[in-house]
Motif scaffolding. Structure first.
Motif, PDB file in Angstrom:
ATOM      1  N   SER A 153     103.909  42.803  79.717  1.00 15.80           N
ATOM      2  CA  SER A 153     103.533  41.706  80.264  1.00 15.80           C
ATOM      3  C   SER A 153     104.711  40.757  80.615  1.00 15.80           C
ATOM      4  O   SER A 153     104.529  39.813  81.287  1.00 15.80           O
ATOM      5  N   PHE A 185     107.881  25.040  85.435  1.00 14.01           N
ATOM      6  CA  PHE A 185     106.644  23.728  85.348  1.00 14.01           C
ATOM      7  C   PHE A 185     107.065  22.857  84.156  1.00 14.01           C
ATOM      8  O   PHE A 185     108.029  23.119  83.469  1.00 14.01           O
ATOM      9  N   GLY A 217     105.307  27.125  81.476  1.00 10.52           N
ATOM     10  CA  GLY A 217     104.127  28.286  81.508  1.00 10.52           C
ATOM     11  C   GLY A 217     104.777  29.459  82.288  1.00 10.52           C
ATOM     12  O   GLY A 217     104.031  30.599  82.009  1.00 10.52           O
ATOM     13  N   ASP A 234     106.962  42.180  95.286  1.00  6.50           N
ATOM     14  CA  ASP A 234     108.424  42.296  94.737  1.00  6.50           C
ATOM     15  C   ASP A 234     109.184  41.732  95.800  1.00  6.50           C
ATOM     16  O   ASP A 234     110.236  40.886  95.554  1.00  6.50           O
ATOM     17  N   THR A 245      98.630  32.552  87.082  1.00  2.75           N
ATOM     18  CA  THR A 245      99.792  32.131  87.793  1.00  2.75           C
ATOM     19  C   THR A 245     100.452  31.066  86.766  1.00  2.75           C
ATOM     20  O   THR A 245     101.718  31.056  86.954  1.00  2.75           O
ATOM     21  N   TRP A 246      99.760  30.200  86.128  1.00  3.34           N
ATOM     22  CA  TRP A 246     100.186  29.194  85.551  1.00  3.34           C
ATOM     23  C   TRP A 246     100.924  29.341  84.133  1.00  3.34           C
ATOM     24  O   TRP A 246     101.524  28.517  83.750  1.00  3.34           O
ATOM     25  N   ASN A 247     100.414  30.422  83.639  1.00  4.08           N
ATOM     26  CA  ASN A 247     100.791  30.773  82.228  1.00  4.08           C
ATOM     27  C   ASN A 247     101.091  32.218  82.134  1.00  4.08           C
ATOM     28  O   ASN A 247     100.354  32.914  81.709  1.00  4.08           O
ATOM     29  N   SER A 248     102.305  32.679  82.959  1.00  2.00           N
ATOM     30  CA  SER A 248     102.479  34.174  83.248  1.00  2.00           C
ATOM     31  C   SER A 248     102.014  35.027  82.147  1.00  2.00           C
ATOM     32  O   SER A 248     102.267  35.045  81.140  1.00  2.00           O
ATOM     33  N   ARG A 269     106.215  45.740  88.166  1.00  2.00           N
ATOM     34  CA  ARG A 269     104.911  45.427  88.165  1.00  2.00           C
ATOM     35  C   ARG A 269     103.929  46.029  89.514  1.00  2.00           C
ATOM     36  O   ARG A 269     103.600  45.150  90.302  1.00  2.00           O
ATOM     37  N   ILE A 287     109.707  41.692  87.903  1.00  2.00           N
ATOM     38  CA  ILE A 287     108.553  42.038  89.145  1.00  2.00           C
ATOM     39  C   ILE A 287     108.542  43.305  89.625  1.00  2.00           C
ATOM     40  O   ILE A 287     107.420  43.888  89.745  1.00  2.00           O
ATOM     41  N   GLU A 288     109.782  43.817  89.875  1.00  2.00           N
ATOM     42  CA  GLU A 288     109.789  45.349  90.386  1.00  2.00           C
ATOM     43  C   GLU A 288     109.202  46.187  89.449  1.00  2.00           C
ATOM     44  O   GLU A 288     108.820  47.205  89.940  1.00  2.00           O
ATOM     45  N   MET A 318      97.565  35.747  97.552  1.00  2.00           N
ATOM     46  CA  MET A 318      98.967  36.406  97.676  1.00  2.00           C
ATOM     47  C   MET A 318      98.799  37.531  98.538  1.00  2.00           C
ATOM     48  O   MET A 318      99.400  37.820  99.615  1.00  2.00           O
ATOM     49  N   TYR A 327      95.211  37.854  86.715  1.00  2.33           N
ATOM     50  CA  TYR A 327      96.732  37.503  86.347  1.00  2.33           C
ATOM     51  C   TYR A 327      96.464  35.852  86.625  1.00  2.33           C
ATOM     52  O   TYR A 327      96.136  35.428  87.268  1.00  2.33           O
ATOM     53  N   ASP A 336     100.370  44.872  89.873  1.00  2.00           N
ATOM     54  CA  ASP A 336     100.948  44.037  90.918  1.00  2.00           C
ATOM     55  C   ASP A 336     100.186  42.582  90.682  1.00  2.00           C
ATOM     56  O   ASP A 336      98.956  42.541  90.524  1.00  2.00           O
ATOM     57  N   ILE A 337     100.922  41.511  90.759  1.00  4.43           N
ATOM     58  CA  ILE A 337     100.434  40.211  90.409  1.00  4.43           C
ATOM     59  C   ILE A 337      99.842  39.407  91.697  1.00  4.43           C
ATOM     60  O   ILE A 337      99.215  38.464  91.635  1.00  4.43           O
ATOM     61  N   ALA A 338      99.959  40.076  92.769  1.00  2.00           N
ATOM     62  CA  ALA A 338      99.287  39.625  93.853  1.00  2.00           C
ATOM     63  C   ALA A 338      97.991  40.043  93.754  1.00  2.00           C
ATOM     64  O   ALA A 338      97.506  41.286  93.523  1.00  2.00           O
ATOM     65  N   ASP A 339      96.871  39.226  93.914  1.00  2.00           N
ATOM     66  CA  ASP A 339      95.585  39.333  93.577  1.00  2.00           C
ATOM     67  C   ASP A 339      94.933  40.377  94.757  1.00  2.00           C
ATOM     68  O   ASP A 339      95.603  40.302  95.987  1.00  2.00           O
ATOM     69  N   SER A 340      94.278  41.300  94.470  1.00  2.00           N
ATOM     70  CA  SER A 340      93.944  42.282  95.542  1.00  2.00           C
ATOM     71  C   SER A 340      92.654  41.630  96.229  1.00  2.00           C
ATOM     72  O   SER A 340      91.832  40.916  95.690  1.00  2.00           O
ATOM     73  N   ALA A 341      92.548  41.821  97.450  1.00  2.00           N
ATOM     74  CA  ALA A 341      91.501  41.469  98.346  1.00  2.00           C
ATOM     75  C   ALA A 341      90.211  41.816  97.841  1.00  2.00           C
ATOM     76  O   ALA A 341      88.998  41.253  98.118  1.00  2.00           O
ATOM     77  N   HIS A 368     101.687  30.659  91.957  1.00  2.00           N
ATOM     78  CA  HIS A 368     100.870  29.756  91.577  1.00  2.00           C
ATOM     79  C   HIS A 368     100.713  28.781  92.626  1.00  2.00           C
ATOM     80  O   HIS A 368      99.421  28.408  92.999  1.00  2.00           O
TER      81      HIS A 368
END
Lengths: 286, 356
Positions: free
Chosen positions: A139, B119, B123, B174, A164-167, A146, A143-144, B145, A162, A151-156, B133
């Protein structure tokens, strides 16, 4: 110098005895498989079958009842399974390599419900252990590292898992409607519930930790052989999210994000998994 | 030569090149990151993302591009404007897509290589994890994203820019995030009159400003500490509570963290008005009046602000004026006018960006 530990010795003796025993009974036991050769590798499939009590889970369509006697439908249900460990009846453990041990099961993506683990040493596996969610080490990785389902980009194809405001990853997400819910969605006036459970314990200061691990015993061994891939059928009961150590009511707590309260759900859903049966391909007779 | 700048990243990247590291980006012109002489070591891990000219230029193009938002109207620079030290001027809380308000006052994109938590509530713990975000927030850029990455893949120029920066045209989460980090990390402000004074580069402070500096060190620098003017912690500086914004407690869920916010840097404070997490004060005078008379006591008000039974920071009118005079020496005009950080420096790939 190599010495045998008590466990290894005991294991050896049991294996020897077991093979003699099985060997003697060969004619009498139609179900027997060739003894596993731990130098050979095979695969195992874990199938996650999401249900609601004794009914199948059907997104959007069917109506169910929770333990608070409230009606509900489900339109999103998804969760992370990670850090998988398998154990044989003679106590050998196979730990799935860390980098390959993250899965996201999504009710609306059929393929995501079948997890295939390959390169598993032959054996008769009777136990599976896994984490529901994403461990704290992963957690906080850069980034590399993940990739794939992390992957923290949401999938379509689905709702993001994930924050984003509270990693941090959302471990389990369930959303739906309930006429008894006290929350009304402003955009369409629908009465809804949603629970997004995450929390890996905090990066620098201690906070909610909803990482849960469960061990499931199998009613029958899953016989992994280089040429045979057993499939373990796991039932995942949505109703267990809403009851167990805490009875959820959509009227009282219609939603949860990152919160202390959300641990009630984690303490419930840790018990939502159960191995129902195993399909041993070939040599399987029921 | 004065040589006030240490070029650590160059050494870092050149080592990486010798070893033919596969991770090393595709660039001949490696730059760039320079640690000002009076600054501590950065906390950002540059070994994972060495800054190159091409990566920086890609990050800059992305930072200024509305393509990151749902309808093309909102770029990062919409709320982080260079001439306001990369904050949004004139709004207490920032406004985003469809002119929807956000919850808080935008923070400067400035010296982020020295920031551990992002932030006001801290966060996010890694700059690379930050952009999803604003991109996904319905009241900021309202996009997803995955859709941003899709749009960039189909764009006539971006794939080539990714190739220049990372070696192939592939556009991944990435790479996208690391490019944005590269630009933001280069937004370094270290050339105020104060800096030139402490570095002995001919910067001169007046006697009022010098008095202000010593008053500041006495009264403010416990929290606004060191050369970055923040100790990076979360504290309650005694603001009356106006909203349900719990600050740090929203991240830790710890009641002891209620109404604590990240101690902001005070560099370029003249440009970052309005002040505080909710932009409640328009002037520095109002801020100092708060410290002098407005501090309210609560369970989490910082003990430093209630010493010896006195609430707030006592100061005379004269002292207040001198502190403000000192704060004005933290102004770095070269930062807000630096051409390479501006949108006018963006070259269109067809004419200027070298594609190899």
């Amino acid at each position: 110098m190599k010495t045998f530990s008590f466990h290894q010795l005991a294991g050896l003796i049991i294996t020897v005895l077991a093979s003699i025993f099985l060997g003697c009974n060969k004619e009498g036991n139609k179900h027997s498989e060739p003894a596993p050769d731990i130098n050979k590798r095979g695969s195992i499939i874990l199938k996650f079958d999401n249900v609601v009590g004794d009914k199948d889970l059907v997104l959007g369509a069917a109506t169910y009842k929770n333990a608070s006697n409230e009606d509900f439908t489900v339109d999103v249900f998804q969760y992370y399974i990670s850090n998988i460990k398998l154990k044989t009846n003679d106590g050998r453990e196979y730990i799935v390599p860390q980098d390959e041990s993250y899965f996201l099961v999504r009710e609306h993506v059929a393929a995501s419900q079948r997890i295939t683990i390959s390169n598993v040493p032959e054996g008769d596996y009777v136990e599976v252990t896994f984490t529901i969610g994403v461990d704290s080490l992963r957690s906080t990785m850069p980034i590399e590292r993940r990739t794939g389902v992390l992957d923290i980009a949401d999938s379509a194809t689905g709702k993001p898992m994930y924050w984003t405001w509270n990693s941090g990853y959302i471990f389990v997400k369930i959303e739906g409607t309930s006429p008894q819910s006290s929350y009304t969605r402003p955009s369409d006036g629908q009465r809804r519930f949603f629970y997004h459970v995450g929390g890996f314990g905090g990066y620098s200061s201690v906070t909610v930790n909803n990482i849960r691990t469960t061990t499931l015993r199998s009613p029958e061994p899953a016989r992994v052989r280089s040429n045979k891939t057993p499939s373990v059928h796991i039932l995942v009961d949505v109703l267990k999210i809403f009851s167990g150590s805490y009875t959820v009511s959509f009227a009282t707590n219609p939603y949860s994000h990152f919160s202390v309260w959300s641990s009630n759900l984690a303490n419930n859903y840790v018990n939502m998994f159960k191995i129902d049966h195993v399909h041993n391909v070939g040599g399987h007779t029921h | 030569m004065k040589g006030f700048i240490v070029l650590i990243a160059i050494t870092l990247t050149s080592c990486a090149y010798k070893e033919e590291d596969k991770q090393a980006p595709f660039s001949s012109k490696k730059i760039l990151f320079q640690v000002p002489k009076n600054f501590p070591s950065p906390v950002y891990d540059f070994s994972r993302n060495p800054i190159t000219q091409e990566g920086f230029e890609l990050g800059r193009a992305l930072f200024y591009d509305g393509i990151l938002s749902r309808d093309g109207t909102v770029s990062c620079s919409f709320c982080h404007i260079q001439t306001s030290a990369f904050t949004q001027h004139g709004h207490a809380v920032s406004h985003g897509i469809d002119d929807l308000p956000t919850r808080r006052n935008s923070q400067p994109i400035m010296n982020l290589a020295w920031v551990r938590f992002f932030f006001w509530d801290g966060g996010v713990f890694d700059l690379d994890l930050f952009p999803p975000h604003p991109i996904q927030a319905p009241n900021e850029m309202g996009e997803t994203m995955s859709n941003v990455l899709e749009k960039l893949r189909k764009h006539p120029h971006y794939p080539k820019m990714f190739k220049a920066a990372f070696g192939t045209e592939e556009i991944t989460t990435d790479r996208f995030l690391k490019a944005l980090s590269q630009f933001q990390l280069m937004c370094i402000s270290a050339n105020s009159r104060y800096d030139k004074f402490v570095r002995n580069e001919g910067g001169i402070l007046t006697s009022d400003e010098l008095k202000g500096l010593s008053l500041f060190r006495e009264k403010c620098s416990v929290c606004h500490a060191g050369e970055l003017f923040t100790d990076g912690t979360f504290r309650n500086n005694g603001l009356p509570v106006y909203s349900n914004d719990l600050g740090r407690a929203e991240i830790t869920l710890n009641p002891d963290d209620r109404y604590k916010f990240k101690v902001p840097s005070l560099r370029n404070v003249v440009y970052t008005a309005p002040y505080m997490h909710d932009g409640r004060f328009k002037t520095l005078d109002a801020v100092l009046e708060h410290y002098r008379k407005g501090v309210v006591d609560s369970a989490t008000t910082d003990p430093i602000l209630k010493q010896n039974g006195i609430l707030g920071i006592p100061m005379s009118d004269e002292e207040k004026r001198q502190i403000i005079a000192f704060l004005q020496t933290l102004t770095d005009t070269s930062f807000i006018t630096r051409f390479e950080l501006s949108e006018f420096a963006i070259k269109t790939p067809t004419n200027n960006v070298k594609i190899r």
